[in-house]
Design a protein around this motif. Structure first.
Motif, short mmCIF file in Angstrom:
data_model
loop_
_atom_site.label_atom_id
_atom_site.label_comp_id
_atom_site.label_asym_id
_atom_site.label_seq_id
_atom_site.Cartn_x
_atom_site.Cartn_y
_atom_site.Cartn_z
N ASP A 101 1.25 -0.58 0.04
CA ASP A 101 -0.24 -0.18 -0.42
C ASP A 101 0.62 1.55 0.15
OD1 ASP A 101 -1.83 2.15 1.72
OD2 ASP A 101 -3.03 0.77 0.74
N PHE A 115 0.10 3.48 -2.92
CA PHE A 115 -0.15 4.68 -3.23
C PHE A 115 -0.10 5.71 -1.93
CE2 PHE A 115 -3.94 1.24 -3.44
CZ PHE A 115 -4.17 1.65 -4.66
N PHE A 119 -0.97 9.54 -1.64
CA PHE A 119 -2.72 8.91 -1.77
C PHE A 119 -3.11 8.71 -0.42
CE2 PHE A 119 -1.54 8.24 -6.33
CZ PHE A 119 -2.83 8.02 -6.22
N ARG A 156 -8.05 7.71 -3.32
CA ARG A 156 -8.42 6.14 -3.46
C ARG A 156 -9.59 5.56 -4.40
NH1 ARG A 156 -4.83 3.37 0.49
NH2 ARG A 156 -2.92 4.63 1.25
N THR A 188 -8.55 -1.70 -7.02
CA THR A 188 -8.01 -2.10 -7.09
C THR A 188 -8.25 -3.66 -6.94
OG1 THR A 188 -7.36 0.06 -5.94
CG2 THR A 188 -5.77 -1.84 -5.33
#
Length: 360
Positions: free
Chosen positions: A138, A142, A147, A154, A159
């Motif tokens: 993650d 992101f 993010f 997001r 995803t």
């Protein structure tokens, strides 16, 4: 009938019965070999009287000569028969068309061709290729790209999440190739000039979208990189990729969490006919997104935004392949249809170069 006549008759029968070269060789060994029947008789000559040697010895040698001649004759005949049989069995019809070689029959997939073309273009500009894992954390996918957890951006990405690991962390199939930007900044000191081709994954599927698709991103980091540099790089890329002498580009404000300012790039085209023509006409088509690297992204990569700045861009390889080569449906890229490959594929020995032509 004497014993010599019987031996000669038996060997002669074996010679006539021999059906191939191996069989006649076996007869020769049994008769004339070191321990053959005739050879054994010849060994008895030393124990004979002179009178017996003159009569019986002469008879044995005569049989030996006759058997050797018969074996040689039969062996020659069998050899000719074997050659004739092989010629009949391996007959070639010279009227049939010549089969093409694997190098001529094989085809390079359009995505591989597009990656090679882009590599040739940006390699000529001094860029190198960077790669990263398809399964990402993650953080890299992101958080490090600005993010933050809970950020609505997001939701822009549908995803694929993997089951939690022993630490409760859920890794993802990367939704873009941008994580490689962070990994490169962490391990390489500026100046940085890289392109990042690779597979990406999102939960989407229709004529223009696929759950697995391909992207290429570019990243430039140094102390003086600016929007003018970015525009020049993208213009030179579009001219080389679409193989036109000039292009008009239009930059429209947009939003990407990892760049600020962010823009989408349109390229001039003509859609009046069956084929889209770039570098002419009055229409516009969006082909990529780009912008200056966000300071938060530079910090996540371990760089000081007060010292370094840069720009980045990204585009879908599948989509620009469809635009350049007139492919109507993205799903055909992954159907493994040989007929489609024969039509849209590229000959494997035609390597794309700026000198010889990217898709010549």
């Amino acid at each position: 009938m004497s014993d010599l006549d019987q031996l000669k008759s038996s060997i002669t029968a074996d010679i006539v019965a021999a059906s191939d070269e191996a069989a006649i060789e076996a007869v020769r060994v049994n008769a004339l070999g070191k321990k053959g029947s005739i050879s054994e008789l010849l060994k008895t000559l030393g124990s004979m009287s002179p009178e017996e040697r003159q009569t019986r010895g002469a008879a044995i040698n005569q049989i030996k000569a006759e058997v050797a001649d018969a074996i040689t004759s039969r062996k020659s005949a069998l050899k000719d028969e074997a050659i004739n049989a092989r010629l009949a069995r391996e007959t070639v019809d010279v009227t049939l068309p010549v089969r093409s070689s694997p190098a001529e029959r094989g085809r390079i997939h359009p995505i591989t061709q597009i990656i090679d073309e882009i590599t040739a273009i940006f390699g000529d500009m001094g860029f190198s290729i960077a790669e990263g894992p398809d399964i990402e954390t993650d953080h890299y996918n992101f958080t490090a790209l600005n993010f933050p957890v809970g950020h609505p951006a997001r939701e822009m990405h549908d995803t694929f999440f993997l089951p939690p690991d022993a630490n409760g962390e859920r890794k993802v199939l990367r939704t873009h190739t941008s994580p490689v930007q962070i990994r490169t900044m962490e391990t390489q000191k500026p100046p940085i000039r890289i392109i990042i081709p690779g597979k990406t994954y999102r939960q989407d599927s229709d004529a223009t979208h696929s759950p697995m698709f391909h992207q290429v991103e570019g990243l430039v980091i140094d102390k003086t990189a600016n929007v003018a540099h970015m525009r020049w790089v993208l213009e030179e890329f579009c001219k080389a990729f679409f193989e036109v002498p000039s292009v008009n580009m239009r930059f429209r404000p947009s939003f990407f969490p990892f760049t600020e300012p962010s823009v989408e790039v349109d390229i001039q085209c003509d859609r009046s006919g069956d084929v889209i023509k770039f570098g002419e006409g009055t229409d516009w088509m969006e082909i990529l997104g780009c912008g200056m690297v966000h300071p938060n992204v530079l910090r996540a990569g371990g760089l000081d935004p007060d010292v370094y700045q840069g720009f980045a861009w990204g585009m879908g390889l599948d989509r620009i392949a469809m635009l350049k080569y007139g492919m109507p449906d993205l799903r055909d890229f992954f159907n493994a249809d040989v007929r489609w490959m024969n039509h849209y594929g590229f000959r494997p020995l035609d390597m794309p170069t700026l000198f010889g032509g990217l898709s010549a």
